[in-house]
Design a protein around this motif. Sequence first.
Motif, short mmCIF file in Angstrom:
data_model
loop_
_atom_site.label_atom_id
_atom_site.label_comp_id
_atom_site.label_asym_id
_atom_site.label_seq_id
_atom_site.Cartn_x
_atom_site.Cartn_y
_atom_site.Cartn_z
N THR A 20 -4.93 -2.03 -5.74
CA THR A 20 -3.52 -1.79 -6.05
C THR A 20 -3.25 -1.72 -7.54
O THR A 20 -2.13 -1.45 -7.94
CB THR A 20 -2.64 -2.90 -5.45
OG1 THR A 20 -3.10 -4.17 -5.94
CG2 THR A 20 -2.70 -2.88 -3.95
N PRO A 75 -3.07 -3.27 -11.57
CA PRO A 75 -2.46 -4.49 -12.10
C PRO A 75 -1.10 -4.73 -11.46
O PRO A 75 -0.31 -3.81 -11.30
CB PRO A 75 -2.33 -4.21 -13.60
CG PRO A 75 -2.52 -2.76 -13.76
CD PRO A 75 -3.30 -2.26 -12.58
N THR A 76 -0.85 -5.96 -11.08
CA THR A 76 0.36 -6.32 -10.37
C THR A 76 1.20 -7.24 -11.24
O THR A 76 0.71 -8.26 -11.70
CB THR A 76 -0.01 -7.06 -9.07
OG1 THR A 76 -0.84 -6.21 -8.29
CG2 THR A 76 1.23 -7.44 -8.30
N VAL A 77 2.45 -6.85 -11.50
CA VAL A 77 3.34 -7.71 -12.26
C VAL A 77 4.31 -8.38 -11.30
O VAL A 77 4.88 -7.72 -10.44
CB VAL A 77 4.10 -6.92 -13.33
CG1 VAL A 77 5.15 -7.81 -14.00
CG2 VAL A 77 3.14 -6.39 -14.38
N THR A 119 6.47 -0.87 -10.33
CA THR A 119 7.02 -1.89 -9.44
C THR A 119 6.83 -3.28 -10.03
O THR A 119 5.81 -3.56 -10.65
CB THR A 119 6.31 -1.82 -8.07
OG1 THR A 119 6.53 -0.52 -7.52
CG2 THR A 119 6.83 -2.86 -7.11
N GLN A 144 2.32 1.71 -3.40
CA GLN A 144 1.33 2.26 -4.31
C GLN A 144 1.25 3.77 -4.14
O GLN A 144 1.22 4.54 -5.10
CB GLN A 144 -0.03 1.63 -4.06
CG GLN A 144 -1.05 2.04 -5.12
CD GLN A 144 -2.48 2.00 -4.57
OE1 GLN A 144 -2.69 1.75 -3.38
NE2 GLN A 144 -3.42 2.26 -5.44
N GLY A 145 1.29 4.19 -2.88
CA GLY A 145 1.26 5.62 -2.61
C GLY A 145 2.45 6.34 -3.19
O GLY A 145 2.36 7.52 -3.56
N ALA A 146 3.57 5.65 -3.28
CA ALA A 146 4.78 6.27 -3.81
C ALA A 146 4.70 6.47 -5.31
O ALA A 146 5.41 7.31 -5.88
CB ALA A 146 6.01 5.41 -3.46
N GLY A 147 3.86 5.71 -5.98
CA GLY A 147 3.61 5.95 -7.40
C GLY A 147 4.76 5.63 -8.33
O GLY A 147 4.90 6.28 -9.37
N GLY A 154 0.83 -1.21 0.00
CA GLY A 154 0.00 0.00 0.00
C GLY A 154 0.86 1.25 0.00
O GLY A 154 0.58 2.22 -0.71
N LEU A 155 1.93 1.22 0.79
CA LEU A 155 2.84 2.36 0.85
C LEU A 155 3.51 2.59 -0.50
O LEU A 155 3.68 3.72 -0.95
CB LEU A 155 3.90 2.12 1.92
CG LEU A 155 3.40 2.15 3.38
CD1 LEU A 155 4.46 1.61 4.32
CD2 LEU A 155 3.04 3.58 3.76
#
Lengths: 367, 367
Positions: free
Chosen positions: B167, B169-171, B151, B145-148, B142-143
């Motif tokens: 969150t 799409p997650t690779v 990843t 994601q906040g950093a943008g 989550g943190l």
Amino acid sequence: MTDTAPRPTLEAVAARAGVSRATVSRVVNGGDGVREPLVERVRRAVEELGYVPNQAARSLVTRRHDAVAVVIAEPEARVFADPFFALQLRGISKELTAHDNQLVLLLTEGRDDHARVARYLAGGHVDGALVFSLHLDDPLPGLIQGAGVPTVFGGRPGWSDGRAAATGPTVYVDSDNRGGARDAVRHLASLGRTRIAHITGPLDQTSAADRLDGYRDVMGDADPGLVAESDFTPAGGERAMRALLDRRPGLDALFAANDLTAAGALRVLRERGLRVPEDVAVVGFDDMLPVAEQTDPPLTTVRQDIEEMGRLMARLLLRRLDRPGGGTGPRATDEDGPGGTPAPPDGPDEAGAGVVLPTTLVRRTSA
Amino acid sequence: MTDTAPRPTLEAVAARAGVSRATVSRVVNGGDGVREPLVERVRRAVEELGYVPNQAARSLVTRRHDAVAVVIAEPEARVFADPFFALQLRGISKELTAHDNQLVLLLTEGRDDHARVARYLAGGHVDGALVFSLHLDDPLPGLIQGAGVPTVFGGRPGWSDGRAAATGPTVYVDSDNRGGARDAVRHLASLGRTRIAHITGPLDQTSAADRLDGYRDVMGDADPGLVAESDFTPAGGERAMRALLDRRPGLDALFAANDLTAAGALRVLRERGLRVPEDVAVVGFDDMLPVAEQTDPPLTTVRQDIEEMGRLMARLLLRRLDRPGGGTGPRATDEDGPGGTPAPPDGPDEAGAGVVLPTTLVRRTSA
């Protein structure tokens, strides 16, 4: 890959926590004057929303990134193979974390990548750098000078005589390598040994050169055939021990420049049917655990406090960074130094200021 | 501490090399159209003067820092104690270096420091992040994601079902943990073993949960007393093996969730006077060298290519960063992928895109 979702704002946190923007800002920036229940509500909202303060805006105010780079001038594979670096990083990590600074370890594949490391240092991503394991002909110090970030070196840099004028005052943390080596060789001599051999580290590093100097302080230049150069690794220790036994089969003692080298040498002594310490007494350097305790027999060695060296390097750098004006202001009060730590040097007004930590001989079975 | 000496300028380099500013600029920025002898002269002058290009100015043009963060969601001490991370970092380091990107390893003392890591990621110091070893209840995703920042995750994140919408799409890159575990247990069954025990990893990590699922695919839920939860460490393997032998003394085989766990279990089996493989056949997971070869007896295990996982993570991230517009443009041609590497996913338009690498059973002596 997490796509760039809209970042939660300070306003969103304030709304969630039911407090003002100013309160959120004070909590996030570690300011005082906010009551504990409110702090708790803001923290919870920050966590729930995944809010991350805008570092760029914050840096504009503080002119700090709260981040310190660590550069080890060795290839990545060696950094992970040699427990020496893990121990120094442990000390650094604890100290930086205690001051909420981020440890930024810059890894490389080798010397060809040092220009890129210097570009990163120059790019405004860290407040300072801690630099290790320099070899004499390494261009890294010059590159780091070009990057213009405050730096503390681990180990006395080899250029402190010749290049001092060019690089400005150099602050470093080191162990008393020469004194420790003298203690090791004197101990072997006190056991009645006279043909004391020495396996050196890489002599383009001052730690290895200083230990050789300490050996010579006691032994003189009597028999150069008793000295073999090596590289601080177990495999190097094996090779050097074989070479020494081939040309000086009557040697009765060995001072190895570090414990890993001693571990390799012990294997060769056993393989040749020589008893330790009866036939050949062996002393190492570092007191690297568990290595020094697990050799056969357990190793007598010169202890240096590697983790404390790392901690002290970080402390010296942070103290420098905390001075108003980046080093020209009055010195910050040291409230967090543990008792017994040598006083750090006064700072950039002292040319070539080094802190040298004492060593102690640790007796086990090998000598 | 190196004081902030005046940084050598582009002009100084040009004067030293006897070329124009434009030529120096072209060489420094990797542009073409400069003859080789001139390139050589400029490079020499850059090195002699310790010139470092102004990264900030360069970033304004390229909008890239040429730096990638690696975040391992474990305390610093574990990162250096577990060779798994060293191997993944080796793959990452090779790939990033081949593309002249700086590997920025962000170390922490633990979970309390993850907010600081996220601040660093958000601060514009890196182009993207590679993130490992997530536990289910870790606030780090989550943190981040906040950093943008773009990843790629190492290992399938645990939230791909529940938190996917939040969150984005997650690779990720993972091994076929479930299939590999099935192969291990089927191999033990093929040896005629029927009371096959399993020591798990920490079940808040998907790699451990998937290996347990693979074990259950073959064994069913027959006897839960044959399963003991552990933590991927040798000491944890010892504890779990003792508990298993105490409650199921008749067990005739063990599937350990990784090689370090198996090494601990083998010590306990020997201590209890049980022969491997005659009394208890043992299979590990990882094929971590030299561990798997140096156990007594050498370990039969499920091989995953850990270094290749690291390399592939870096490659996926760099490819994403190379797309014009940061990911929305056409896909860059992959000219550097070695043959045999599975095709990476198409990118952010695929929700939860993962690359899963195959595993293979490596037979040694323990089963």
